[in-house]
Design an enzyme around this catalytic site. Structure first.
Site, PDB file in Angstrom:
ATOM      1  N   TYR A  33       0.809  -1.163   0.012  1.00 22.45           N
ATOM      2  CA  TYR A  33       0.048  -0.143  -0.183  1.00 22.45           C
ATOM      3  C   TYR A  33       0.750   1.148  -0.007  1.00 22.45           C
ATOM      4  O   TYR A  33       1.996   1.098   0.068  1.00 22.45           O
ATOM      5  CB  TYR A  33      -0.921  -0.025   1.249  1.00 22.45           C
ATOM      6  CG  TYR A  33      -0.309   0.336   2.604  1.00 22.45           C
ATOM      7  CD1 TYR A  33       0.488  -0.573   2.998  1.00 22.45           C
ATOM      8  CD2 TYR A  33      -0.525   1.668   3.245  1.00 22.45           C
ATOM      9  CE1 TYR A  33       1.076  -0.082   4.171  1.00 22.45           C
ATOM     10  CE2 TYR A  33      -0.045   1.907   4.469  1.00 22.45           C
ATOM     11  CZ  TYR A  33       0.833   0.860   4.982  1.00 22.45           C
ATOM     12  OH  TYR A  33       1.371   1.243   6.304  1.00 22.45           O
ATOM     13  N   ARG A  52       8.434   4.032  -4.482  1.00 21.69           N
ATOM     14  CA  ARG A  52       8.391   3.011  -3.725  1.00 21.69           C
ATOM     15  C   ARG A  52       7.564   1.961  -3.840  1.00 21.69           C
ATOM     16  O   ARG A  52       7.546   0.873  -3.689  1.00 21.69           O
ATOM     17  CB  ARG A  52       8.255   3.646  -2.222  1.00 21.69           C
ATOM     18  CG  ARG A  52       8.478   2.849  -1.072  1.00 21.69           C
ATOM     19  CD  ARG A  52       8.091   3.059   0.334  1.00 21.69           C
ATOM     20  NE  ARG A  52       6.788   3.960   0.641  1.00 21.69           N
ATOM     21  CZ  ARG A  52       6.543   4.860   1.541  1.00 21.69           C
ATOM     22  NH1 ARG A  52       7.542   4.811   2.452  1.00 21.69           N
ATOM     23  NH2 ARG A  52       5.485   5.257   1.637  1.00 21.69           N
ATOM     24  N   ARG A 101      -8.111 -20.773  -1.898  1.00 20.41           N
ATOM     25  CA  ARG A 101      -6.884 -20.187  -0.810  1.00 20.41           C
ATOM     26  C   ARG A 101      -5.821 -21.348  -0.959  1.00 20.41           C
ATOM     27  O   ARG A 101      -5.957 -22.400  -0.800  1.00 20.41           O
ATOM     28  CB  ARG A 101      -7.543 -20.377   0.388  1.00 20.41           C
ATOM     29  CG  ARG A 101      -6.253 -20.045   1.733  1.00 20.41           C
ATOM     30  CD  ARG A 101      -6.877 -19.985   3.104  1.00 20.41           C
ATOM     31  NE  ARG A 101      -5.973 -19.653   4.095  1.00 20.41           N
ATOM     32  CZ  ARG A 101      -4.988 -20.309   4.568  1.00 20.41           C
ATOM     33  NH1 ARG A 101      -5.207 -21.804   4.421  1.00 20.41           N
ATOM     34  NH2 ARG A 101      -4.075 -19.889   5.433  1.00 20.41           N
ATOM     35  N   LYS A 151       6.593  -2.302   2.113  1.00 21.65           N
ATOM     36  CA  LYS A 151       5.326  -1.562   2.518  1.00 21.65           C
ATOM     37  C   LYS A 151       4.114  -2.351   2.559  1.00 21.65           C
ATOM     38  O   LYS A 151       3.242  -2.207   1.510  1.00 21.65           O
ATOM     39  CB  LYS A 151       5.090  -0.033   2.035  1.00 21.65           C
ATOM     40  CG  LYS A 151       4.107   0.580   2.733  1.00 21.65           C
ATOM     41  CD  LYS A 151       4.252   2.044   2.548  1.00 21.65           C
ATOM     42  CE  LYS A 151       3.160   2.971   3.121  1.00 21.65           C
ATOM     43  NZ  LYS A 151       3.303   3.134   4.524  1.00 21.65           N
ATOM     44  N   GLU A 183      11.990   2.237  14.355  1.00 26.50           N
ATOM     45  CA  GLU A 183      10.998   3.300  13.799  1.00 26.50           C
ATOM     46  C   GLU A 183       9.832   3.401  14.721  1.00 26.50           C
ATOM     47  O   GLU A 183       9.876   2.530  15.639  1.00 26.50           O
ATOM     48  CB  GLU A 183      10.796   3.294  12.435  1.00 26.50           C
ATOM     49  CG  GLU A 183      10.242   1.756  12.128  1.00 26.50           C
ATOM     50  CD  GLU A 183       9.977   1.383  10.726  1.00 26.50           C
ATOM     51  OE1 GLU A 183       9.906   2.524   9.894  1.00 26.50           O
ATOM     52  OE2 GLU A 183       9.855   0.271  10.345  1.00 26.50           O
ATOM     53  N   LEU A 207      11.041   0.972   7.223  1.00 23.92           N
ATOM     54  CA  LEU A 207      10.506   1.263   5.884  1.00 23.92           C
ATOM     55  C   LEU A 207      11.197   2.707   5.266  1.00 23.92           C
ATOM     56  O   LEU A 207      11.663   3.632   6.152  1.00 23.92           O
ATOM     57  CB  LEU A 207       9.000   1.910   6.207  1.00 23.92           C
ATOM     58  CG  LEU A 207       8.279   2.180   4.924  1.00 23.92           C
ATOM     59  CD1 LEU A 207       7.908   1.041   4.466  1.00 23.92           C
ATOM     60  CD2 LEU A 207       6.882   3.024   5.148  1.00 23.92           C
TER      61      LEU A 207
END
Ligand code: PMP
Length: 287
Positions: A33, A52, A101, A151, A183, A207
Site C-alpha cells: 500500500y 516506492r 486459498r 510496505k 522506527e 520502511l
C-alpha cells in the site's frame, strides 16, 4: 457523504465496491500500500510514493496493476470527485484472487492483482493541533518480520503498538530491536542533541519513508547537521528534542518518551522548523 472509490478499473460508491473473499490481501496480507497526502487539493510527493510502490511490488514479484501515469490520473480523479482539499489517498494492490486459498502464489498470467484506492477527508491536516502539543510515545519491542522495507498491509503489530500506547496514556510507540530504536509504528524516528539530528540508517529493518527522504534533504539544505546511525531509547530520552516523520503527519514533534519529558516538554525548535519547511516546500512542489 458516500465516497467514490476506485476498485479494479471502476469508480464506484463505497457501498457498491467489493473485493473477493479469496483475495490474497484479505487471506494472507499479500499486498502492498501507499498513503499520499493531499494539501490544497494537490498530491504531496506523488513521485516518491509511486517509486516506492514499484519497489515493493518488485520485491514481492507482484505485477504492477497499472502504469504510473494511470495511477496519477486515478489519484487526481478521486481527489476531484470527493472534493478533497486536505486529506489522504490510500492505495492498495494485492496479488488478487484465484478463487481459492493456497500458499503458493497464483500464476500472474491468469490471476490479476487487485487495486483499490479511496480518499480520507482530513480537514486541518496541515494545521494539526496535535503537532502544536507534540506526541507522547512509549517504547515497545519490535517483533515484526524482517522485510520492513516493503510496505505491506501486515499492520497487525503496528496496530497493537498503537493500542499499547493508548492504554498507557500515550500517543504512539517506538519499536526497539536488539537494544536500538528501529522506527515508530507508522513513522520514522529521530532525536536531536546539541543541534544534531540523529536517525537510523536505511536497511531492511525500517520502511524507507518518503517523508524521511524529503526531510533529511531539507535539513541538510537548511545547514542542519544530520547523522544516520543506530541509537538507543535512552539516548533519545536524554535528547533535547525528538520527532517523527510520515506522509500523513509530516513532521510530528515528540515531547515525552516512556514518561520522560524532553527539554521543557514542548515541541522543540528543530522539529517545528522542519515541519514548517516541509509543509512549505512540499506544497510548492505538489501536483
Ligand atoms: N515507518 C513505518 C513503519 C510506516 O508505516 C510509515 C508510514 N507508512 C513510515 C515509516 C513513514 O513513511 P512515509 O514517510 O513514507 O509515510
Amino acid at each position: 457523504m458516500t465516497r467514490t472509490v476506485y476498485v479494479n478499473g471502476e469508480y464506484l460508491p463505497e457501498t457498491e465496491a467489493t473485493v473477493s473473499i479469496f483475495d490474497r490481501g484479505f487471506l494472507m496480507a499479500d499486498g502492498v500500500y501507499e498513503v499520499t497526502s493531499v494539501l490544497d487539493g494537490k498530491l504531496i510527493d506523488f513521485e516518491g510514493h509511486a517509486v516506492r510502490l514499484e519497489r515493493s511490488l518488485n520485491e514481492l514479484e507482484m505485477p504492477a496493476a497499472c502504469s504510473k501515469e494511470e495511477l496519477l490520473e486515478i489519484h487526481r480523479e478521486l481527489v476531484k470527485r470527493n472534493e478533497i482539499v486536505e486529506g489522504l489517498v490510500y492505495l492498495q494492490i494485492t496479488r488478487g484472487s484465484d478463487g481459492d486459498r493456497d500458499f503458493v502464489f497464483p500464476d500472474p498470467e491468469t490471476t490479476k492483482p487487485s487495486i483499490v484506492l479511496f480518499t480520507q477527508n482530513k480537514p486541518g491536516l496541515a494545521d494539526n493541533p496535535a503537532a502544536k502539543k507534540g506526541a507522547k510515545i512509549i517504547s515497545i519491542e519490535d517483533i515484526r518480520w524482517g522485510r520492513r522495507d516493503i510496505k505491506t498491509v501486515q499492520l497487525l503489530y503496528p496496530s497493537m503498538g498503537k493500542m499499547m500506547a493508548k492504554k498507557a496514556g500515550a500517543d504512539d510507540a517506538w519499536l526497539i530491536e536488539d537494544g536500538y530504536v528501529t522506527e515508530g509504528t507508522s513513522n520514522n524516528a529521530y532525536f536531536v542533541k546539541k543541534g544534531k539530528i540523529v536517525t537510523r540508517p536505511l536497511s531492511n529493518d525500517i520502511l524507507h519513508g518518503i517523508t524521511r527522504k524529503a526531510v533529511l534533504r531539507m535539513a541538510e539544505e537548511a545547514q542542519m547537521e544530520v547523522e544516520e546511525r543506530l541509537f538507543t531509547i535512552d539516548e533519545a530520552k536524554e535528547a533535547d528534542e525528538a520527532f517523527t516523520t510520515s506522509a500523513s503527519a509530516f513532521v510530528m514533534p515528540v515531547v515525552e518518551i516512556d514518561g520522560v519529558a524532553l527539554g521543557d516538554g514542548t515541541p522543540g525548535p528543530i522539529a517545528k522548523r522542519l515541519r514548517e519547511i516541509y509543509l512549505d516546500e512540499s506544497m510548492k512542489a505538489a501536483i
